[in-house]
Scaffold this motif. Structure first.
Motif, PDB file in Angstrom:
ATOM      1  N   TRP A 406     -56.905 -30.821  18.629  1.00 48.77           N
ATOM      2  CA  TRP A 406     -58.000 -29.912  18.283  1.00 48.77           C
ATOM      3  C   TRP A 406     -58.516 -30.097  16.860  1.00 48.77           C
ATOM      4  N   VAL A 407     -57.641 -30.484  15.938  1.00 47.65           N
ATOM      5  CA  VAL A 407     -58.082 -30.653  14.557  1.00 47.65           C
ATOM      6  C   VAL A 407     -58.566 -32.075  14.304  1.00 47.65           C
ATOM      7  N   ARG A 408     -57.755 -33.071  14.648  1.00 54.24           N
ATOM      8  CA  ARG A 408     -58.118 -34.466  14.382  1.00 54.24           C
ATOM      9  C   ARG A 408     -58.845 -35.117  15.559  1.00 54.24           C
ATOM     10  N   VAL A 432     -46.488 -32.232   0.912  1.00 57.01           N
ATOM     11  CA  VAL A 432     -46.182 -31.161   1.863  1.00 57.01           C
ATOM     12  C   VAL A 432     -47.491 -30.513   2.314  1.00 57.01           C
ATOM     13  N   HIS A 433     -47.652 -30.326   3.625  1.00 57.97           N
ATOM     14  CA  HIS A 433     -48.852 -29.705   4.163  1.00 57.97           C
ATOM     15  C   HIS A 433     -48.592 -28.207   4.334  1.00 57.97           C
ATOM     16  N   TRP A 434     -49.129 -27.403   3.423  1.00 62.21           N
ATOM     17  CA  TRP A 434     -48.824 -25.976   3.445  1.00 62.21           C
ATOM     18  C   TRP A 434     -49.350 -25.298   4.701  1.00 62.21           C
ATOM     19  N   ARG A 435     -50.484 -25.797   5.257  1.00 60.36           N
ATOM     20  CA  ARG A 435     -51.026 -25.178   6.470  1.00 60.36           C
ATOM     21  C   ARG A 435     -50.043 -25.337   7.626  1.00 60.36           C
ATOM     22  N   GLY A 436     -49.453 -26.520   7.739  1.00 59.30           N
ATOM     23  CA  GLY A 436     -48.483 -26.768   8.795  1.00 59.30           C
ATOM     24  C   GLY A 436     -47.273 -25.860   8.677  1.00 59.30           C
ATOM     25  N   ALA A 480     -52.491 -21.550  16.933  1.00 67.33           N
ATOM     26  CA  ALA A 480     -53.652 -20.747  16.542  1.00 67.33           C
ATOM     27  C   ALA A 480     -53.751 -20.609  15.028  1.00 67.33           C
ATOM     28  N   VAL A 481     -52.608 -20.343  14.391  1.00 70.57           N
ATOM     29  CA  VAL A 481     -52.613 -20.201  12.928  1.00 70.57           C
ATOM     30  C   VAL A 481     -52.987 -21.525  12.270  1.00 70.57           C
ATOM     31  N   TYR A 482     -52.443 -22.621  12.773  1.00 69.07           N
ATOM     32  CA  TYR A 482     -52.748 -23.934  12.190  1.00 69.07           C
ATOM     33  C   TYR A 482     -54.230 -24.257  12.328  1.00 69.07           C
ATOM     34  N   ARG A 487     -59.611 -24.778   9.858  1.00 68.30           N
ATOM     35  CA  ARG A 487     -61.038 -24.475   9.883  1.00 68.30           C
ATOM     36  C   ARG A 487     -61.473 -23.820   8.562  1.00 68.30           C
ATOM     37  N   LEU A 488     -60.647 -22.929   8.041  1.00 70.57           N
ATOM     38  CA  LEU A 488     -60.973 -22.255   6.789  1.00 70.57           C
ATOM     39  C   LEU A 488     -60.827 -23.188   5.595  1.00 70.57           C
ATOM     40  N   SER A 489     -59.859 -24.088   5.654  1.00 65.56           N
ATOM     41  CA  SER A 489     -59.602 -25.037   4.571  1.00 65.56           C
ATOM     42  C   SER A 489     -59.477 -26.430   5.179  1.00 65.56           C
ATOM     43  N   PRO A 490     -60.607 -27.132   5.357  1.00 72.15           N
ATOM     44  CA  PRO A 490     -60.607 -28.416   6.088  1.00 72.15           C
ATOM     45  C   PRO A 490     -59.681 -29.452   5.466  1.00 72.15           C
TER      46      PRO A 490
END
Length: 562
Positions: A406-408, A432-436, A480-482, A487-490
């Protein structure tokens, strides 16, 4: 040190070696029938044999419990196909896949998490395999049941059981030696031998009982919402049983000749194979209630009772043949779900010094040293803890699947998954990917209270209901959170359209400055004339317009490759 590509920097040697790099074409030897054999072999194991028992014991009719198996494993097969496509398309393993969603260094925690669980489960499964060896030896020498015990009571076991376990553990070591792309032959042998023994056991039990027993005529004892929740728990139990395999399937799928080989073969074979094994377990257990006046759900306990009540030559031959098949089943399950997984994960943790083979042997050593018989004692709820804990892998799966689909939209820059450059698209913040991680923690948080209840703590009934949907809750919340955060922070290195460029993954260099021979995005074969990365940024493999903002690939729609 292990084999690695010349020219890699010291930092790259912490990210890449021969077992971590994309599988080159000559090692892509798993065809569709190899995956069919793999899952047929994996379905015939002791855990699957008993998967319907808890539902029936809790009041479901046998057919209701069996439908739960069908539904649960059909859903699990969909998750398996979702993660395996990543490996089969780009020919990379789970530790490398996780770098795109958790970061180059952030991926080490999910990898360590799964490696530790694989080592513990290796010991547990090897102990069960030792019981198979005990039955094999006893069917030849009945006196094996009465050998003197030389171990102290404080050890938690005895000489007979430990020796049986050690023999199974020792005989498992040669299987770890073979590379993953060749180990498929073990599963081919197992796919023929083990189901044959299972059907023989099925017929033998029916003949001895002169029928299929009373369980198949036993109606459901539950009604209304109680029945509905028990069905839900039965379905979730089947999915949770697959939690580890859902995450680590890219470790095997990366050896597929093409993505299609890892799709239909798994989507169909998994529910069919596991449902048939479960059905055999139900009928054999039902027949055992006629023979011994109570249902015996464990096939190993039933074989032991056969020897106890009838030591004839025919019985001993039958027990030896069936217990040998179960020992082979445990071996295959341990290799597929534990040693290869742990070996692959340890390779990612210390790629300079460990490969899959060395990691597999470390896993086996840990499985021996942990004294699994203590964990499986009747007063210990450790197996409940392990089974419950496995559902937390759902949040890892949620992040990885959301990131890819969905993202990539199927687009990965392979070479950058092995790059620790701060300008790389998967470096994020300090690697480190903080969104993940926020999504991962959210997926855990939704289940953590119910998890406490599963291991004995009193919790609110609402938390229990949520936990009854454990895998779905963890997966959906994490995904859903990811997605919302991305979307908010591409993030960089994404595509506006579905775009898999796995066909461009061939023999190439991972070293910095290796130019066009590297694993890089190929404009002609992948973009079909679309606007791709600028020439000056091809070494990093992703677009950078110089503004410091996240680059996004802008290409015309490309058909998904099957």
């Amino acid at each position: 040190q292990v084999e690695a590509e010349p020219g890699l920097t010291n930092t790259q040697l912490m990210l890449a070696n021969f077992d971590l790099k994309p599988v080159e074409p000559e090692r892509r030897q798993w065809g569709a029938w190899n995956f069919v054999g793999f899952w047929i072999a994996d379905s015939f194991n002791i855990n699957t044999w008993m998967i319907s028992s808890s539902g029936i014991l809790n009041g479901l009719a046998w057919w209701q419990s069996w439908i739960c198996v069908w539904v649960g494993y059909s859903i699990a097969a969909c998750f398996i196909c979702a993660t395996s496509r990543i490996g089969a398309t780009y020919h990379i393993s789970f530790p490398v896949v996780s770098r795109s969603s958790f970061g180059i260094w952030g991926s080490l925690w999910p990898v360590l998490n799964r490696a530790a669980m694989a080592c513990i489960w290796y010991g547990v499964q090897a102990w069960i395999g030792g019981t198979c060896v005990y039955l094999m030896i006893r069917s030849i020498w009945n006196s094996w049941d009465n050998i003197p015990n030389s171990l102290p009571e404080s050890s938690g076991t005895n000489t007979r059981d430990f020796t049986s376990f050690f023999l199974f553990w020792l005989c498992s070591l040669p299987a770890i030696w073979f590379p993953v792309h060749k180990i498929r032959h073990l599963f081919t042998v197992k796919a023929y031998f083990v189901p044959t023994a299972g059907v023989a056991f099925f017929i033998w039990a029916i003949v001895r009982a002169h029928g299929i027993g009373p369980i198949v005529r036993q109606p459901s004892k539950l009604h209304g919402s109680v029945l509905a929740w028990e069905v839900v728990k039965g379905i979730m139990s089947s999915i949770a049983n697959f939690a580890t395999l859902i995450v680590n399937d890219p470790d095997f799928a990366r050896f597929a000749r093409k993505p299609r080989d890892a799709f239909w073969s798994q989507l169909i074979t998994i529910p069919v194979g596991f449902a048939i094994t479960s059905f055999i377990g139900i009928i054999v257990s039902s027949s055992s209630s006629v023979i011994f006046n109570e249902p015996i759900w464990s096939p190993l306990d039933l074989l032991k009772l056969f020897l106890d009540h009838n030591g004839s030559t025919g019985t001993r031959v039958g027990v030896f043949f069936i217990s040998t098949a179960f020992a082979l089943a445990q071996l295959g399950t341990n290799i597929a779900a534990n040693s290869v997984s742990a070996g692959t994960d340890m390779t990612a943790l210390m790629p300079r010094y460990l490969n899959i083979r060395r990691g597999g042997y470390i896993c086996a050593a840990v499985g021996l040293a942990m004294c699994p018989w203590n964990l499986l004692s009747s007063t210990n709820n450790f197996t409940t803890y392990l089974s419950a804990y496995s559902v937390f892998l759902s949040s890892i799966a949620g992040v990885i699947i959301c990131d890819y689909y969905w993202v990539r939209r199927g687009y990965l820059q392979i070479r950058d998954l092995y790059s620790a450059k701060k300008s790389g698209p998967y470096y994020y913040s300090l690697g480190v990917h903080w969104r993940g991680y926020v999504a991962y923690i959210a997926g855990i948080a939704i289940n953590v209270v119910g998890f406490a209840g599963a291991v004995g703590t009193k919790v609110p009934i609402g938390a229990t209901y949520i936990y009854n949907l454990n895998f779905f809750c963890g997966f959906i919340v994490a995904a859903a959170v990811y997605y919302a955060l991305c979307r908010l922070s591409p993030i960089p290195a994404t595509s506006d359209h579905w775009l898999e460029v796995g066909d461009d993954v061939r023999n190439g260099s991972l070293a910095y400055g290796s130019g066009e021979g590297a694993y890089a995005y190929d404009e002609e074969s992948a973009g079909k004339g679309g606007e791709v990365v600028a020439e000056g940024t091809r070494e990093n493999g992703w677009a950078d317009d110089g503004s410091g903002s996240a680059g996004k690939l802008d290409v015309p729609p490309a058909p998904a490759r099957s």
